[in-house]
Design a protein around this motif. Structure first.
Motif, PDB file in Angstrom:
ATOM      1  N   ASN A 206       0.930  -1.149   0.014  1.00 18.99           N
ATOM      2  CA  ASN A 206      -0.193   0.119   0.064  1.00 18.99           C
ATOM      3  C   ASN A 206       0.846   1.360   0.105  1.00 18.99           C
ATOM      4  O   ASN A 206       1.548   1.539   1.112  1.00 18.99           O
ATOM      5  CB  ASN A 206      -0.891   0.095   1.304  1.00 18.99           C
ATOM      6  CG  ASN A 206      -2.054   1.241   1.027  1.00 18.99           C
ATOM      7  OD1 ASN A 206      -1.801   2.307   0.720  1.00 18.99           O
ATOM      8  ND2 ASN A 206      -3.090   0.462   1.757  1.00 18.99           N
ATOM      9  N   HIS A 209      -2.510   6.777  -2.341  1.00 14.55           N
ATOM     10  CA  HIS A 209      -3.563   6.917  -3.465  1.00 14.55           C
ATOM     11  C   HIS A 209      -2.780   7.304  -4.699  1.00 14.55           C
ATOM     12  O   HIS A 209      -3.351   7.216  -5.777  1.00 14.55           O
ATOM     13  CB  HIS A 209      -4.481   7.980  -3.223  1.00 14.55           C
ATOM     14  CG  HIS A 209      -5.516   7.648  -2.044  1.00 14.55           C
ATOM     15  ND1 HIS A 209      -6.573   6.745  -2.448  1.00 14.55           N
ATOM     16  CD2 HIS A 209      -5.584   7.676  -0.713  1.00 14.55           C
ATOM     17  CE1 HIS A 209      -7.371   6.672  -1.180  1.00 14.55           C
ATOM     18  NE2 HIS A 209      -6.703   7.070  -0.258  1.00 14.55           N
ATOM     19  N   LYS A 210      -1.656   7.878  -4.633  1.00 20.90           N
ATOM     20  CA  LYS A 210      -0.917   8.388  -5.775  1.00 20.90           C
ATOM     21  C   LYS A 210      -0.490   7.394  -6.598  1.00 20.90           C
ATOM     22  O   LYS A 210       0.170   6.229  -6.324  1.00 20.90           O
ATOM     23  CB  LYS A 210       0.376   9.121  -5.315  1.00 20.90           C
ATOM     24  CG  LYS A 210       1.106   9.916  -6.356  1.00 20.90           C
ATOM     25  CD  LYS A 210       2.215  10.491  -6.012  1.00 20.90           C
ATOM     26  CE  LYS A 210       3.119  11.253  -7.150  1.00 20.90           C
ATOM     27  NZ  LYS A 210       4.260  11.945  -6.685  1.00 20.90           N
ATOM     28  N   SER A 212      -2.400   4.766  -7.780  1.00 24.55           N
ATOM     29  CA  SER A 212      -2.736   3.639  -7.225  1.00 24.55           C
ATOM     30  C   SER A 212      -4.346   3.730  -7.859  1.00 24.55           C
ATOM     31  O   SER A 212      -4.909   4.675  -8.060  1.00 24.55           O
ATOM     32  CB  SER A 212      -2.626   3.751  -6.028  1.00 24.55           C
ATOM     33  OG  SER A 212      -1.402   3.422  -5.343  1.00 24.55           O
ATOM     34  N   PHE A 214      -7.886   1.376  -6.549  1.00 22.84           N
ATOM     35  CA  PHE A 214      -8.421   0.242  -5.669  1.00 22.84           C
ATOM     36  C   PHE A 214      -8.991  -1.131  -6.473  1.00 22.84           C
ATOM     37  O   PHE A 214      -9.816  -1.021  -7.315  1.00 22.84           O
ATOM     38  CB  PHE A 214      -9.760   0.525  -4.757  1.00 22.84           C
ATOM     39  CG  PHE A 214      -9.209   1.696  -3.721  1.00 22.84           C
ATOM     40  CD1 PHE A 214      -8.695   1.007  -2.497  1.00 22.84           C
ATOM     41  CD2 PHE A 214      -9.056   3.095  -3.958  1.00 22.84           C
ATOM     42  CE1 PHE A 214      -8.277   2.091  -1.638  1.00 22.84           C
ATOM     43  CE2 PHE A 214      -8.679   3.841  -2.740  1.00 22.84           C
ATOM     44  CZ  PHE A 214      -8.421   3.150  -1.831  1.00 22.84           C
ATOM     45  N   ALA A 223      -5.521  -0.672  -1.814  1.00 23.62           N
ATOM     46  CA  ALA A 223      -4.812   0.581  -2.896  1.00 23.62           C
ATOM     47  C   ALA A 223      -3.603  -0.242  -3.623  1.00 23.62           C
ATOM     48  O   ALA A 223      -2.687  -0.682  -2.740  1.00 23.62           O
ATOM     49  CB  ALA A 223      -4.402   1.532  -1.933  1.00 23.62           C
ATOM     50  N   ASP A 298      -5.326   2.290   3.285  1.00 18.34           N
ATOM     51  CA  ASP A 298      -6.097   3.224   2.669  1.00 18.34           C
ATOM     52  C   ASP A 298      -7.476   2.613   2.189  1.00 18.34           C
ATOM     53  O   ASP A 298      -7.489   1.546   1.701  1.00 18.34           O
ATOM     54  CB  ASP A 298      -5.535   3.737   1.553  1.00 18.34           C
ATOM     55  CG  ASP A 298      -4.113   4.760   1.724  1.00 18.34           C
ATOM     56  OD1 ASP A 298      -4.469   5.756   2.145  1.00 18.34           O
ATOM     57  OD2 ASP A 298      -3.079   4.269   1.730  1.00 18.34           O
ATOM     58  N   PRO A 300     -11.286   3.165   0.198  1.00 14.60           N
ATOM     59  CA  PRO A 300     -12.082   4.023  -0.802  1.00 14.60           C
ATOM     60  C   PRO A 300     -13.357   4.586  -0.109  1.00 14.60           C
ATOM     61  O   PRO A 300     -13.691   3.956   0.830  1.00 14.60           O
ATOM     62  CB  PRO A 300     -12.479   2.867  -1.773  1.00 14.60           C
ATOM     63  CG  PRO A 300     -12.576   1.438  -1.060  1.00 14.60           C
ATOM     64  CD  PRO A 300     -11.677   1.692  -0.107  1.00 14.60           C
TER      65      PRO A 300
END
Length: 307
Positions: A206, A209-210, A212, A214, A223, A298, A300
């Motif tokens: 993980n 978010h960069k 990446s 889901f 992630a 992380d 969603p």
């Protein structure tokens, strides 16, 4: 390290600073253990893992949570046993650093069984380089040593903040490979692929978010880094999944799978496809995957956090 005046004027002296003596001592002990025969070395690793479980309460909790999420069919007793086996496996992985760095080939050769070696040649024949996609199994360090026997492949790795650990790890790895590539050095990685060489890495953690998306891992959105898709798209490299698993009776099984067809495609589909490969390996040897990592950190949307 880079900001220290001592490091600029005398880097070797800085590495011998007293604050690093415990690290040097640890490496010295590991070097001495490397002279043990394989069964004794693995027994030492299992003992180290059992000790680590008693001392690393938070990491044991993370491993338990991950295993409960991914194996809901197991009861509490089975999960607890699997957590113990996982820590034993991690301890064995520590001992495999000694094997990967310091054992000569003659001590290692009889331990390895390889499946799918024939899948490497057609991947390189495409002339665009090969990305060897792997996962964070506890035997990941020795997997790089084994791969080096069959392919000119350089690992991508995350540099360690401790300069002694960084120096020892890189220098010992580069005794057996051409170059260890820092994760941030994308230019060198691309240059390596364009020279029709191999690069191997494990993007199954993980990283936020960069870059990446889901994608499901054991049925849970995770992630998932899309770097493998991006690098293949940029270079035309073929992606070859490979993993090294410990065999129950001792020794190792290296599995080299055929290069993925129709890859890359859509990043979401690619991530789901790669997660399915890691899940398959993890189900085959559940104690050997890195469950101490917060793989589902992380979430969603507004989903509740697991840790």
């Amino acid at each position: 390290y880079n900001r220290s005046p001592m490091s600029r004027t005398n880097p070797q002296g800085y590495l011998l600073h007293p604050k690093y003596w415990p690290v040097w001592l640890g490496f010295g002990v590991l070097r001495l253990l490397s002279f043990l025969p394989y069964p004794a070395l693995m027994a030492s690793g299992r003992a180290l893992g059992r000790l680590a479980r008693r001392l690393a309460g938070r990491r044991a909790d993370i491993a338990r949570i991950n295993l409960e999420l991914c194996f809901p069919e197991l009861d509490a007793t089975a999960i607890d046993k699997l957590v113990t086996r996982h820590f034993e496996s991690v301890g064995m992985g520590v001992m495999e650093f000694a094997m990967a760095w310091w054992w000569p080939n003659r001590r290692l050769e009889h331990l390895l069984e390889i499946e799918g070696k024939e899948n490497m040649k057609p991947a390189f024949e495409a002339g665009k380089g090969v990305i060897f996609f792997s996962a964070h199994m506890s035997s990941i360090e020795i997997s790089g040593r084994f791969l080096s026997w069959y392919a000119n492949a350089m690992p991508m790795y995350r540099p360690n903040e401790n300069p002694v650990i960084e120096r020892v790890m890189v220098s010992n790895r580069e005794n057996h490979i051409e170059k260890a590539i820092p994760r941030e050095d994308v230019r060198l990685m691309l240059k390596t692929l364009r020279a029709n060489k191999g690069v191997w890495f494990a993007p199954d953690q993980n990283y936020g978010h960069k870059h990446s998306v889901f994608a499901d891992f054991f049925g849970i959105p995770a992630a998932t880094n899309t770097s493998a898709s991006r690098f293949c798209e940029m270079t035309g490299a073929r992606l070859v999944p490979f993993v090294v698993l410990r065999k129950p009776g001792g020794g190792y099984r290296m599995i080299v799978e055929p290069a993925l067809e129709d890859f890359p495609s859509d990043p979401q589909d690619d991530a789901t496809r790669l997660n399915a490969i890691v899940e398959r390996w993890s189900r085959e040897a559940p104690e050997q995957y890195n469950w101490m990592h917060r793989r589902f950190k992380d979430r969603p949307g507004d989903e509740p956090r697991f840790y």
